[in-house]
Design an enzyme around this catalytic site. Structure first.
Site, PDB file in Angstrom:
ATOM      1  N   LEU A   9      32.210 -15.891  15.417  1.00 55.52           N
ATOM      2  CA  LEU A   9      32.644 -15.972  16.818  1.00 55.52           C
ATOM      3  C   LEU A   9      34.153 -15.861  16.934  1.00 55.52           C
ATOM      4  CD1 LEU A   9      30.435 -18.938  18.059  1.00 55.52           C
ATOM      5  CD2 LEU A   9      30.154 -16.537  18.634  1.00 55.52           C
ATOM      6  N   ASP A  43      48.266 -27.822  19.839  1.00 57.69           N
ATOM      7  CA  ASP A  43      48.047 -26.368  19.792  1.00 57.69           C
ATOM      8  C   ASP A  43      47.262 -25.904  21.022  1.00 57.69           C
ATOM      9  OD1 ASP A  43      48.311 -23.808  18.831  1.00 57.69           O
ATOM     10  OD2 ASP A  43      46.733 -23.972  17.317  1.00 57.69           O
ATOM     11  N   GLY A  56      39.792 -19.819  13.604  1.00 56.06           N
ATOM     12  CA  GLY A  56      40.702 -20.874  14.045  1.00 56.06           C
ATOM     13  C   GLY A  56      41.775 -21.105  13.012  1.00 56.06           C
ATOM     14  N   PHE A  59      42.132 -23.265  10.761  1.00 57.37           N
ATOM     15  CA  PHE A  59      41.765 -23.687   9.416  1.00 57.37           C
ATOM     16  C   PHE A  59      40.485 -23.062   8.907  1.00 57.37           C
ATOM     17  CE2 PHE A  59      44.657 -26.817  10.940  1.00 57.37           C
ATOM     18  CZ  PHE A  59      45.423 -27.124   9.839  1.00 57.37           C
ATOM     19  N   GLY A  60      39.961 -22.114   9.636  1.00 56.89           N
ATOM     20  CA  GLY A  60      38.732 -21.497   9.166  1.00 56.89           C
ATOM     21  C   GLY A  60      38.092 -20.663  10.255  1.00 56.89           C
ATOM     22  N   SER A  61      36.904 -20.154   9.935  1.00 58.22           N
ATOM     23  CA  SER A  61      36.214 -19.272  10.872  1.00 58.22           C
ATOM     24  C   SER A  61      35.086 -20.019  11.574  1.00 58.22           C
ATOM     25  CB  SER A  61      35.621 -18.085  10.125  1.00 58.22           C
ATOM     26  OG  SER A  61      36.631 -17.480   9.368  1.00 58.22           O
ATOM     27  N   VAL A  62      34.726 -19.500  12.754  1.00 60.74           N
ATOM     28  CA  VAL A  62      33.664 -20.121  13.536  1.00 60.74           C
ATOM     29  C   VAL A  62      32.486 -19.156  13.618  1.00 60.74           C
ATOM     30  CG1 VAL A  62      33.082 -21.155  15.742  1.00 60.74           C
ATOM     31  CG2 VAL A  62      35.405 -21.334  14.875  1.00 60.74           C
TER      32      VAL A  62
END
Ligand SMILES: *[C@@H]1O[C@H](CO)[C@@H](O)[C@H](O)[C@H]1NC(C)=O
Ligand SMILES: *[C@@H]1O[C@H](CO)[C@@H](O)[C@H](O)[C@H]1NC(C)=O
Ligand SMILES: *[C@@H]1O[C@H](CO)[C@@H](O)[C@H](O)[C@H]1NC(C)=O
Ligand SMILES: *[C@@H]1O[C@H](CO)[C@@H](O)[C@H](O)[C@H]1NC(C)=O
Ligand SMILES: *[C@@H]1O[C@H](CO)[C@@H](O)[C@H](O)[C@H]1NC(C)=O
Ligand SMILES: *[C@@H]1O[C@H](CO)[C@@H](O)[C@H](O)[C@H]1NC(C)=O
Ligand SMILES: *[C@@H]1O[C@H](CO)[C@@H](O)[C@H](O)[C@H]1NC(C)=O
Ligand SMILES: *[C@@H]1O[C@H](CO)[C@@H](O)[C@H](O)[C@H]1NC(C)=O
Ligand SMILES: *[C@@H]1O[C@H](CO)[C@@H](O)[C@H](O)[C@H]1NC(C)=O
Length: 820
Positions: free
Chosen positions: A521, A638, A524, A526-529
């Protein structure tokens, strides 16, 4: 220009004797100029007036009448009813200065100005030119031996020849009105006057057919839709065209010699001087009207209504897609579903109709869906072109053809519609046809994961298998090494014991529910969604990358978010902590992040002002909760559109607490590592004195992006406009904030005063001195209108130079997630 001018002078000289008194007839070679020297007053200027036959003070006149009120700058050449009298010197004087009822006009789609000319040419043509000499209209009768123009006592403007045969008459070209004695013949249309200057945009019209009267509605070039039909009971026998004549209190259909069928109006025969006429109005109603001196013209009889027409069955009663239920307008809802696909165009005016959240696009036909809307009927069922035997065939056929927007199945026929107007809610007792209607809607395609085609997947799988084998050895070796380290660290955190935390899932379960992390999707800090499904519930699974670095943030997220529930904060459903894997399971937000909707990168329709306001308020509430209502103050650090997610109804929720930093309430200043995203960073990041006011600053930037429909830093703009916040300062100082309003949206432009107020709130949040910025609770009070914006000094506004390379903070302490 020399020629025409001379010519005009000649004609004026010839026509002058005719103009000495208002006449009911004229001969060729006459010319009238639309100026104050014509008989009449400022609102109407007569060229011809009927003789005193109809009644004491009621006259039919032909001439120029104002097309617009109260400002009179364009005119129609028209036939109209007027009250007046001739005084003893033969001058026609108007009673009630501005009263007239136009029953016919030559040029209602193209009004003319002062000094326009009407010319009855020597060869018998009647021609209208605008003041600049351009041709507007003509009767088309040149060379047809026309010798006279008359206005009859019925209000018919007639051009006839020597033998008194009619060559042209206004009754053959009806407008929206029929007067007593006038007939509507098969092929003619009575057309409603929907806009004062342009009636080609949308059109109600009525025609006479051999078996009765049909009324249609069409918008622009759409196929006309039938909304009313009166079928005569006796059949037509004669060959000549059917005619419906308005006479003696009825509308009579002549179907042959001695075959007459009437729609009789039970209205007391009017006494003179009362004008009577039938008119098709701009809402599609056909009414009998009466008008007498000193009164307003009123509809005294609703002709369609008396023949069984329901007020909810008119095509525009609730606007496009509006559902009319006993006079109330709402938006359509799917049977048994909580998902909302339509919203009101204007919350305060439900009768303007509804608009789909996502417009139907022929490019995205694979994402079309038919909603089942129960207990609804649609007014038009005249188009049954789809070839379908069952309700399912009917739906399939509609899904295959992009121009089909609505289908229903009635009497074994598949009815389809290419443009949806008002829908009609059926009352329980008269559900005669209990089939629902099916409305086509566009589902939101997954923009980030365009349907990968099978070939690509296969190829990737093969390559993947080979690569996996090669990498396996390396991986196993590395894994064993790393595992030793992590096992020690994992002991520090016993996730099972965290109080009030959401459900814990196994990695296997989450891998399965996301189909092996296949539908990404977004990404972010710190990582992917990834998109996933837990049972029937859609979820967003965030997989943190680089567990070593992410562990601290992960703990912070689970600890803080797990205990927080607020309608404007994205809810954490669960998590997974297995070996070095760290995953978070969030509620799924169907409309994705705000940036998708405000930067126009995906050709979406612009959000309206009301939706934008709601989003701003939602974000403010979410932030206020974090800053002021939690047990421990939480600064987001953020805030940006990518971290604001939207549900089906455009309710906004703040997401991504990955950068959250807890600040104890009594310790208001904390030195932290520099965090956030360039473009949204408050100036005090340079001095490292961080409070929750950094979120207020970022919130100010987000407001401006929402209102302007662009990114704060947009390198596609001309150099001087790249930075929105700098532009804001400049426009504010020059009092030109209006320039910054998102021009994609007419709705925004029409609310410009409110938008400018909102920009001032943004400026208040963007002040250099963090102490001067309002708290989020103050922002909410402003948004809710409880308090007004504090006055502030324009010179106190501070804007940070948003160029990361100029930061003085040592770069190794910065975790700047690049702009996405
Ligand atoms: C109005 O038109 C007439 C010709 O019909 C002309 O004689 C007269 O000068 C015009 N008056 C004005 C004020 O333009
Ligand atoms: C008729 O009306 C005109 C225009 O108002 C006026 O000039 C004239 O004097 C009137 N004639 C009589 C007899 O009142
Ligand atoms: C109409 O024409 C006259 C001269 O014939 C001119 O004085 C007047 O300004 C014109 N009016 C307009 C509105 O153009
Ligand atoms: C009327 O509206 C139609 C359709 O929007 C447009 O094509 C036409 O030019 C308009 N006519 C005028 C006189 O504005
Ligand atoms: C219909 O109306 C016409 C004119 O008013 C009248 O002559 C005729 O008798 C009426 N016919 C019927 C069947 O009512
Ligand atoms: C429809 O709604 C009812 C009650 O809310 C529910 O029990 C049923 O399962 C739903 N049916 C479908 C197909 O969603
Ligand atoms: C609405 O949904 C219910 C439950 O899913 C179903 O039984 C019913 O037939 C549906 N109504 C229509 C009109 O499709
Ligand atoms: C869709 O329907 C319209 C109207 O019947 C027809 O003109 C058009 O050819 C159809 N398109 C396709 C792709 O079948
Ligand atoms: C539709 O009408 C039926 C009665 O005809 C009623 O039982 C049903 O609840 C209605 N469905 C909806 C969704 O309103």
């Amino acid at each position: 220009m020399g020629g025409p001018v001379k010519f005009f002078f000649l004609v004026i000289a010839a026509a002058a004797p005719l103009l000495s008194a208002a006449q009911h007839m004229a001969k060729p070679q006459a010319l009238w100029i639309n100026n104050a020297t014509l008989h009449g007053n400022s609102v109407m200027r007569f060229t011809l007036i009927t003789d005193l036959i109809r009644g004491e003070e009621e006259y039919f006149a032909a001439g120029f009448v104002c097309a617009t009120t109260p400002k009179c700058d364009v005119y129609l050449f028209a036939v109209f009813i007027v009250f007046g009298f001739y005084n003893s010197s033969g001058k026609f004087l108007v009673l009630e200065d501005a009263s007239r009822e136009v029953i016919w006009s030559a040029n209602r789609d193209r009004p003319v100005r002062e000094n326009a000319t009407l010319e009855f040419t020597s060869d018998g043509n009647l021609v209208l030119h605008d003041a600049d000499g351009s041709h507007v209209w003509s009767s088309g009768t040149s060379g047809r031996s026309v010798t006279i123009m008359v206005i009859t006592e019925n209000g018919n403007l007639v051009l006839s020849d020597q033998r008194e045969a009619t060559v042209w008459q206004s009754f053959d070209h009806p407008a929206d009105t029929m007067v007593p004695g006038q007939s509507l013949l098969q092929g003619m249309r009575l057309k409603a006057y929907t806009s004062p200057t342009n009636w080609t945009v949308d059109q109600f019209y009525i025609t006479v057919l051999p078996d009765g009267l049909n009324a249609y509605y069409a918008e622009g070039t759409t196929l006309p839709q039938l909304y009313f039909s009166f079928q005569t009971k006796i059949g037509k026998i004669a060959n000549d065209p059917t005619r419906a004549t308005f006479m003696d209190g009825s509308l009579s259909f002549m179907l042959g010699p001695d075959r007459i069928e009437n729609i009789t109006f039970p209205v007391a025969h009017s006494t003179w001087p009362v004008a009577q006429y039938i008119r098709l109005d701009k809402h599609g109603y056909l009414g009998l009207y009466e008008w007498s001196k000193g009164e307003r013209s009123t509809m005294v009889y609703d002709i369609m209504g008396s023949l069984g027409m329901d007020a909810c069955a008119y095509p525009t009663v609730c606007g496009a897609y509006g559902v009319c239920n006993g006079g109330q307008c709402t938006c359509p809802l799917e049977n048994n579903s909580s998902t909302v696909y339509f919203k009101l165009v204007d919350d305060r005016k439900p009768n303007l109709g509804c608009t789909p959240f996502t417009p139907v696009s022929c490019q995205e036909i694979q994402h079309h869906k038919l909603l089942t809307i129960p207990n609804i009927s649609y007014f038009d069922y005249s188009h049954t072109a789809l070839n379908a035997a069952s309700i399912d065939d009917c739906k399939q056929a509609c899904l295959k053809n992009c121009s089909c927007m609505l289908v229903l199945f009635r009497a074994r026929e598949c009815v389809w519609v290419t443009k949806v107007f008002s829908l009609h809610a059926i009352q329980q007792e008269n559900v005669g046809f209990d089939s629902p209607v099916y409305l086509k809607v566009q589902l939101i395609p997954s923009i980030f994961a365009p349907n990968a085609n099978r070939k690509k997947v296969m190829l990737a799988a093969t390559v993947g298998a080979v690569t996996t084998l090669v990498l396996l050895l390396i991986a196993v070796t590395l894994y064993i090494q790393r595992r030793r380290k992590y096992e020690e660290k994992d002991e520090e955190f016993d996730f099972d014991k965290l109080p009030g935390t959401p459900t814990r899932y196994s990695f296997e379960k989450l891998s399965e529910c996301t189909e092996g992390f296949s539908k990404k999707l977004g990404e972010g800090g710190f990582g992917s969604v990834f998109e996933g499904k837990l049972g029937e519930v859609r979820v967003a699974v965030k997989r943190l990358e680089g567990a070593r670095q992410g562990k601290k943030e992960f703990l912070a997220e689970v600890e803080t978010i797990g205990s927080i529930e607020h309608i404007n904060l994205v809810r954490l459903i669960g998590f997974c902590a297995e070996k070095s894997e760290r995953l978070l399971v969030y509620e799924y937000m169907p409309r994705g992040s705000l940036d998708r909707w405000i930067y126009y990168r995906y050709n979406n329709a612009p959000l309206d002002w009301c939706t934008r306001c709601r989003i701003i308020l939602d974000v403010a509430k979410g932030l206020c909760y974090l800053h002021e209502e939690c047990r421990r103050k939480i600064v987001h650090l953020d805030i940006k559109p990518q971290n604001i997610l939207l549900d089906d109804n455009f309710n906004a929720k703040v997401a991504d607490f990955g950068l959250c930093k807890l600040i104890d309430r009594d310790q208001s200043k904390v030195v932290t590592m520099m965090r956030g995203t360039p473009g949204y960073l408050a100036p005090e990041w340079l001095t490292s004195r961080i409070t929750e006011k950094v979120d207020v600053y970022s919130f100010g930037v987000v407001i401006m992006e929402i209102l302007s429909g662009r990114k704060n830093i947009d390198n596609s703009q001309p150099e001087e406009n790249v930075q929105l916040i700098n532009l804001l300062r400049e426009k504010y100082q020059n009092n030109q904030l209006i320039d910054l309003i998102d021009k994609h949206s007419d709705d925004m432009v029409s609310h410009q005063e409110e938008v400018v107020q909102m920009m001032k709130l943004a400026i208040w949040c963007l002040q250099h001195d963090s102490i001067q910025r309002p708290s989020m609770s103050t922002v909410i009070k402003v948004l809710e209108g409880v308090i007004s914006i504090q006055t502030f000094d324009a010179n106190s506004l501070g804007f940070v130079q948003e160029n990361p390379s100029t930061y003085s903070v040592p770069s190794q302490t910065s975790i700047l997630s690049g702009p996405r």
